[in-house]
Write an enzyme that holds these catalytic residues in place. Structure first.
Site, PDB file in Angstrom:
ATOM      1  N   SER A  37       0.826  -1.227   0.000  1.00 43.28           N
ATOM      2  CA  SER A  37       0.000   0.000   0.000  1.00 43.28           C
ATOM      3  C   SER A  37       0.856   1.272   0.000  1.00 43.28           C
ATOM      4  CB  SER A  37      -0.916   0.020   1.220  1.00 43.28           C
ATOM      5  OG  SER A  37      -1.586   1.274   1.273  1.00 43.28           O
ATOM      6  N   THR A  84      -9.039  -1.809   2.246  1.00 41.50           N
ATOM      7  CA  THR A  84      -8.797  -2.151   0.845  1.00 41.50           C
ATOM      8  C   THR A  84      -9.034  -3.638   0.617  1.00 41.50           C
ATOM      9  OG1 THR A  84      -7.294  -1.832  -1.017  1.00 41.50           O
ATOM     10  CG2 THR A  84      -6.257  -2.343   1.089  1.00 41.50           C
ATOM     11  N   LYS A  88     -13.653  -4.413   1.330  1.00 41.47           N
ATOM     12  CA  LYS A  88     -14.548  -3.255   1.159  1.00 41.47           C
ATOM     13  C   LYS A  88     -16.021  -3.627   1.335  1.00 41.47           C
ATOM     14  CE  LYS A  88     -11.412  -0.590  -1.771  1.00 41.47           C
ATOM     15  NZ  LYS A  88     -11.212   0.089  -3.042  1.00 41.47           N
ATOM     16  N   ASN A 109     -14.570   2.172   1.805  1.00 43.71           N
ATOM     17  CA  ASN A 109     -13.101   2.229   1.810  1.00 43.71           C
ATOM     18  C   ASN A 109     -12.565   3.148   2.907  1.00 43.71           C
ATOM     19  OD1 ASN A 109     -13.422   4.839   0.793  1.00 43.71           O
ATOM     20  ND2 ASN A 109     -11.742   4.628  -0.668  1.00 43.71           N
ATOM     21  N   ASP A 124     -13.840   6.219  -3.327  1.00 45.93           N
ATOM     22  CA  ASP A 124     -13.297   5.824  -4.638  1.00 45.93           C
ATOM     23  C   ASP A 124     -14.008   6.555  -5.785  1.00 45.93           C
ATOM     24  OD1 ASP A 124     -11.286   4.104  -3.791  1.00 45.93           O
ATOM     25  OD2 ASP A 124     -12.567   2.326  -3.826  1.00 45.93           O
ATOM     26  N   GLY A 149     -14.866  -3.833 -16.741  1.00 41.03           N
ATOM     27  CA  GLY A 149     -14.709  -4.469 -15.431  1.00 41.03           C
ATOM     28  C   GLY A 149     -15.798  -4.020 -14.473  1.00 41.03           C
ATOM     29  N   ALA A 150     -16.952  -3.702 -15.042  1.00 38.55           N
ATOM     30  CA  ALA A 150     -18.056  -3.150 -14.227  1.00 38.55           C
ATOM     31  C   ALA A 150     -18.584  -4.160 -13.207  1.00 38.55           C
ATOM     32  CB  ALA A 150     -19.191  -2.685 -15.141  1.00 38.55           C
ATOM     33  N   GLY A 151     -18.261  -5.426 -13.383  1.00 39.59           N
ATOM     34  CA  GLY A 151     -18.743  -6.441 -12.434  1.00 39.59           C
ATOM     35  C   GLY A 151     -17.852  -6.591 -11.215  1.00 39.59           C
ATOM     36  N   GLY A 152     -16.690  -5.957 -11.214  1.00 40.57           N
ATOM     37  CA  GLY A 152     -15.787  -6.057 -10.062  1.00 40.57           C
ATOM     38  C   GLY A 152     -16.135  -5.020  -9.012  1.00 40.57           C
ATOM     39  N   THR A 176     -17.418 -11.542 -17.345  1.00 40.21           N
ATOM     40  CA  THR A 176     -18.593 -12.360 -17.057  1.00 40.21           C
ATOM     41  C   THR A 176     -19.809 -11.469 -17.325  1.00 40.21           C
ATOM     42  OG1 THR A 176     -17.272 -13.367 -15.311  1.00 40.21           O
ATOM     43  CG2 THR A 176     -19.642 -13.853 -15.296  1.00 40.21           C
TER      44      THR A 176
HETATM   45  P1  NAP Z   1     -12.183  -7.280  -8.428  1.00 39.98           P
HETATM   46  O1  NAP Z   1     -13.374  -6.985  -7.592  1.00 39.98           O
HETATM   47  O2  NAP Z   1     -11.464  -8.577  -8.253  1.00 39.98           O
HETATM   48  O3  NAP Z   1     -12.688  -7.181  -9.964  1.00 39.98           O
HETATM   49  C1  NAP Z   1     -11.848  -7.555 -11.025  1.00 39.98           C
HETATM   50  C2  NAP Z   1     -12.529  -7.204 -12.334  1.00 39.98           C
HETATM   51  O4  NAP Z   1     -11.601  -7.463 -13.386  1.00 39.98           O
HETATM   52  C3  NAP Z   1     -13.795  -8.016 -12.632  1.00 39.98           C
HETATM   53  O5  NAP Z   1     -14.671  -7.214 -13.365  1.00 39.98           O
HETATM   54  C4  NAP Z   1     -13.234  -9.146 -13.485  1.00 39.98           C
HETATM   55  O6  NAP Z   1     -14.189  -9.735 -14.364  1.00 39.98           O
HETATM   56  C5  NAP Z   1     -12.193  -8.387 -14.300  1.00 39.98           C
HETATM   57  N1  NAP Z   1     -11.157  -9.244 -14.832  1.00 39.98           N
HETATM   58  C6  NAP Z   1     -10.231  -9.953 -14.125  1.00 39.98           C
HETATM   59  N2  NAP Z   1      -9.416 -10.604 -14.992  1.00 39.98           N
HETATM   60  C7  NAP Z   1      -9.847 -10.297 -16.248  1.00 39.98           C
HETATM   61  C8  NAP Z   1      -9.425 -10.668 -17.548  1.00 39.98           C
HETATM   62  N3  NAP Z   1      -8.387 -11.481 -17.738  1.00 39.98           N
HETATM   63  N4  NAP Z   1     -10.083 -10.178 -18.617  1.00 39.98           N
HETATM   64  C9  NAP Z   1     -11.142  -9.331 -18.439  1.00 39.98           C
HETATM   65  N5  NAP Z   1     -11.589  -8.950 -17.224  1.00 39.98           N
HETATM   66  C10 NAP Z   1     -10.951  -9.427 -16.138  1.00 39.98           C
HETATM   67  O7  NAP Z   1     -11.063  -6.174  -8.286  1.00 39.98           O
HETATM   68  P2  NAP Z   1     -11.240  -4.615  -7.899  1.00 39.98           P
HETATM   69  O8  NAP Z   1     -11.010  -4.435  -6.468  1.00 39.98           O
HETATM   70  O9  NAP Z   1     -12.502  -4.125  -8.502  1.00 39.98           O
HETATM   71  O10 NAP Z   1      -9.992  -3.966  -8.658  1.00 39.98           O
HETATM   72  C11 NAP Z   1      -9.972  -3.865 -10.083  1.00 39.98           C
HETATM   73  C12 NAP Z   1      -8.910  -2.887 -10.537  1.00 39.98           C
HETATM   74  O11 NAP Z   1      -9.229  -1.573 -10.078  1.00 39.98           O
HETATM   75  C13 NAP Z   1      -7.515  -3.179 -10.012  1.00 39.98           C
HETATM   76  O12 NAP Z   1      -6.633  -3.114 -11.095  1.00 39.98           O
HETATM   77  C14 NAP Z   1      -7.211  -2.062  -9.032  1.00 39.98           C
HETATM   78  O13 NAP Z   1      -5.845  -1.687  -9.066  1.00 39.98           O
HETATM   79  C15 NAP Z   1      -8.055  -0.951  -9.596  1.00 39.98           C
HETATM   80  N6  NAP Z   1      -8.405   0.048  -8.555  1.00 39.98           N
HETATM   81  C16 NAP Z   1      -7.780   1.256  -8.599  1.00 39.98           C
HETATM   82  C17 NAP Z   1      -8.084   2.223  -7.654  1.00 39.98           C
HETATM   83  C18 NAP Z   1      -7.401   3.549  -7.710  1.00 39.98           C
HETATM   84  O14 NAP Z   1      -7.485   4.316  -6.740  1.00 39.98           O
HETATM   85  N7  NAP Z   1      -6.740   3.884  -8.796  1.00 39.98           N
HETATM   86  C19 NAP Z   1      -9.023   1.964  -6.649  1.00 39.98           C
HETATM   87  C20 NAP Z   1      -9.653   0.713  -6.631  1.00 39.98           C
HETATM   88  C21 NAP Z   1      -9.324  -0.255  -7.604  1.00 39.98           C
HETATM   89  P3  NAP Z   1     -15.094 -10.990 -13.885  1.00 39.98           P
HETATM   90  O15 NAP Z   1     -16.290 -10.386 -13.184  1.00 39.98           O
HETATM   91  O16 NAP Z   1     -15.465 -11.667 -15.142  1.00 39.98           O
HETATM   92  O17 NAP Z   1     -14.250 -11.839 -12.984  1.00 39.98           O
END
Ligand code: NAP
Length: 295
Positions: A37, A84, A88, A109, A124, A149-152, A176
Site C-alpha cells: 500500500s 482495501t 470493502k 473504503n 473511490d 470491469g463493471a462487475g468487479g 462475465t
Molecule cells: P475485483 O473486484 O477482483 O474485480 C476484477 C474485475 O476485473 C472483474 O470485473 C473481473 O471480471 C475483471 N477481470 C479480471 N481478470 C480479467 C481478464 N483477464 N479479462 C477481463 N476482465 C478481467 O477487483 P477490484 O477491487 O474491482 O480492482 C480492479 C482494478 O481496479 C484493479 O486493477 C485495481 O488496481 C483498480 N483500482 C484502482 C483504484 C485507484 O485508486 N486507482 C481503486 C480501486 C481499484 P469478472 O467479473 O469476469 O471476474
C-alpha cells in the site's frame, strides 16, 4: 514497499509495539495483502504538514479478523481507517452506518470513528470524479462513459458514481457478462458483451473509457481494449496503476487518445478520506508529491 506492517492481533490486543509508536498510530489501512500500500506515505506527509499528532499505519487483516479489527478501533484510540482488498464489501456489513454512495456501491473504503461508533464512506467514486476533472478538464456528467470491469468491486463503485452523476450514457462491460447485465438493469445503463464487434459499436458512442478491470495489473497483460478500436480524441482513464503505464494507456496515446493512469484516483480518494477524518481541506499537493516520489 514502505513502513512496517502491523497485524490485526496487535490492534485488537492494543499491543505495546503499536501503542508506543510516536506520533501515535491513529489511522490505518486494513488489507490482505497490505504491504504494497502506498497510502501511509501520502497520508503521513499530510499529517506532518498539517501538524496533526497522528500516524497512519498498515495493518494486515485476514478474512476472519475484519469484524474484531474494526471493533478494536475506538478502544485503540483510532480516528478511523481505510479498507482495501478484499474487505470493502465486508466493511459495509460491519459499520454502524454508511453514507448513501457506500451503500449503493456495496463497498466502504473509509471508516470514521465517532462517539465509539463506526461510520462508513466510499471515496473511490468521488476520487475518480476529481481525477477525471484534473486529468481531462471534464465532468463525468457531460460525458458518454464506458466502464470496463463493471462487475468487479471498483467497477461497480465507479458505475454507481457515474449513474449518480447522470452521465450522458453509461455502458457497462464485464468479462462475465451476466454481472454487467444485472448492474445495468439496476442503474438504467446499457450492458455490452466484451466482444470486438460490440465494443467497436459502443465505442463509437463513447467519450470516456474507464478501465476498472484487473487487466493491466501484470506487466505482460494484453490491453483491456484492442488497440485498433481506440481513436483520436477518446478519453481513457485506466484505474490500474500497479505497473506504471498499462498497455491500454500506451496504445491509447499512440492512437491519439487523451490518457491517464490510476494514481490520480488513488491520490484523490486519499485526500477525500483525510477531509472526512479531519473536516478540513487536504494538502493535496503535499500528498501528490509524497505519492509520486515513491511510485
Ligand atoms: P475485483 O473486484 O477482483 O474485480 C476484477 C474485475 O476485473 C472483474 O470485473 C473481473 O471480471 C475483471 N477481470 C479480471 N481478470 C480479467 C481478464 N483477464 N479479462 C477481463 N476482465 C478481467 O477487483 P477490484 O477491487 O474491482 O480492482 C480492479 C482494478 O481496479 C484493479 O486493477 C485495481 O488496481 C483498480 N483500482 C484502482 C483504484 C485507484 O485508486 N486507482 C481503486 C480501486 C481499484 P469478472 O467479473 O469476469 O471476474
Amino acid at each position: 514497499m514502505t513502513g512496517p506492517v502491523f497485524t490485526a492481533g496487535q490492534l485488537i490486543a492494543n499491543d505495546e509495539a503499536l501503542r508506543e509508536l510516536r506520533p501515535r498510530a491513529r489511522l490505518s489501512v486494513f488489507g490482505d495483502p497490505v504491504a504494497h500500500s502506498k497510502s501511509p506515505e501520502f497520508h503521513n506527509a499530510a499529517l506532518r504538514t498539517c501538524g496533526i499528532d497522528a500516524q497512519y499505519v498498515k495493518i494486515h487483516v485476514g478474512p476472519e479478523e475484519l469484524t474484531a479489527a474494526l471493533r478494536a478501533l475506538p478502544q485503540a484510540g483510532f480516528l478511523g481507517t481505510n479498507v482495501t482488498i478484499p474487505h470493502k464489501a465486508g466493511a459495509l456489513a460491519e459499520v454502524d452506518e454508511a453514507d448513501e454512495y457506500a451503500r449503493r456501491s456495496n463497498a466502504v473504503n473509509t471508516v470514521m470513528v465517532k462517539n465509539g461508533k463506526l461510520k462508513g464512506y466510499n471515496t473511490d467514486g468521488p476520487g475518480l470524479l476529481r481525477a477525471i476533472r484534473e486529468e481531462f478538464s471534464a465532468e463525468v456528467r457531460d460525458l458518454r462513459v464506458m466502464v470496463l470491469g463493471a462487475g468487479g468491486g471498483a467497477g461497480r463503485a465507479i458505475a454507481v458514481q457515474c449513474a449518480m452523476e447522470k452521465c450522458q450514457r453509461l455502458v457497462l462491460v464485464n468479462r462475465t457478462a451476466g454481472k454487467a447485465e444485472t448492474l445495468a438493469a439496476e442503474l438504467d445503463a446499457v450492458a455490452v458483451p466484451q466482444e470486438e464487434a460490440a465494443l467497436r459499436k459502443a465505442l463509437a458512442e463513447t467519450d470516456l473509457v474507464i478501465n476498472a478491470s484487473a487487466v493491466g495489473m501484470k506487466a505482460d497483460d494484453l490491453s483491456a481494449v484492442p488497440a485498433h478500436l481506440l481513436r483520436d480524441g477518446l478519453l481513457i482513464y485506466d484505474t490500474v496503476y500497479a505497473t506504471g503505464e498499462s498497455r491500454l494507456v500506451r496504445e491509447g496515446r499512440a492512437a491519439g487518445a487523451k490518457v491517464a493512469s490510476g494514481l490520480s484516483m488513488l491520490l484523490h480518494q486519499g485526500a477525500l478520506a483525510f477531509e472526512i477524518w479531519f473536516d478540513r481541506a487536504a494538502p493535496v499537493e503535499v500528498m501528490r508529491k509524497a505519492l509520486l516520489g515513491q511510485s
